[in-house]
Write a protein that holds these residues in place. Structure first.
Motif: not given
Length: 152
Positions: A12-18
Motif C-alpha cells: 500500500h502506497k500510504l501504509f507502507s511508509k507509516l
C-alpha cells in the motif's frame, strides 16, 4: 501461499511508509492529548485493517474490481471526488495507485465488486490517481484529531 496482512500492507502506497510509532509522534507533535492520541491510533489501525481486508479480497478474486466510493462527499478533495464510482480491475498493473486511502482522513474508500457494464470498457483509460500523502488536503491532521471522538 497467500501473503500475510503485513506483506499486503507493504504494497500500500500510504501504509507502507507509516508505522504506529510515526503516526503517534505526528499526532503528539500536532498537540493531541492522551485521549486524542488513543482515538487517533484506533482510527489509524481501523484504516489499516480496512486496507488489508480490501487487498486480501482483491488478491483472492482476480476477477473482481476495486470499486471506489466516497464516505463523505463534502470533505473530499477534487481528485477523490473525480474517482468516486470508478472501477479498477484487480489485475490492472496500476491497481495500487488507486487503492485508498490516499492520506489519513481520506474519505475515499474501496470495496471489491463488479463494475457497471459501461465502466468495463473504460478501464483502459483511467484518470490519474491522486498522490498518496500523509493527510488528506481537506482534513489536515489538526482537523482530523478534532473530529475524532475521544473521552476526557
Amino acid at each position: 501461499m497467500h501473503p500475510t496482512p503485513a506483506q499486503l500492507l507493504q504494497k500500500h502506497k500510504l501504509f507502507s511508509k507509516l508505522s504506529g510509532q510515526v503516526v503517534w509522534n505526528l499526532a503528539e507533535e500536532a498537540g493531541a492529548d492522551e485521549s486524542q492520541l488513543d482515538a487517533f491510533m484506533a482510527f489509524f489501525e481501523a484504516q489499516k485493517e480496512r486496507a488489508t481486508a480490501l487487498l486480501e479480497a482483491l488478491a483472492r478474486d482476480p476477477d473482481s474490481w476495486l470499486i471506489l466510493e466516497l464516505d463523505a462527499a463534502a470533505a473530499a478533495c477534487p481528485a477523490c471526488t473525480r474517482l468516486a464510482g470508478l472501477a479498477v480491475p484487480a489485475t490492472h498493473p496500476d491497481l495500487l495507485d488507486y487503492l485508498p486511502p490516499f492520506g489519513l482522513g481520506c474519505p475515499l474508500t474501496g470495496r471489491p465488486g463488479l463494475p457497471a457494464q459501461a465502466q468495463d470498457r473504460a478501464a483502459a483509460s483511467l484518470p490519474p490517481a491522486p498522490v498518496h500523502k500523509l493527510c488528506c488536503d481537506r482534513r489536515p491532521l489538526t482537523l482530523l484529531l478534532a473530529e475524532l471522538p475521544h473521552t476526557l
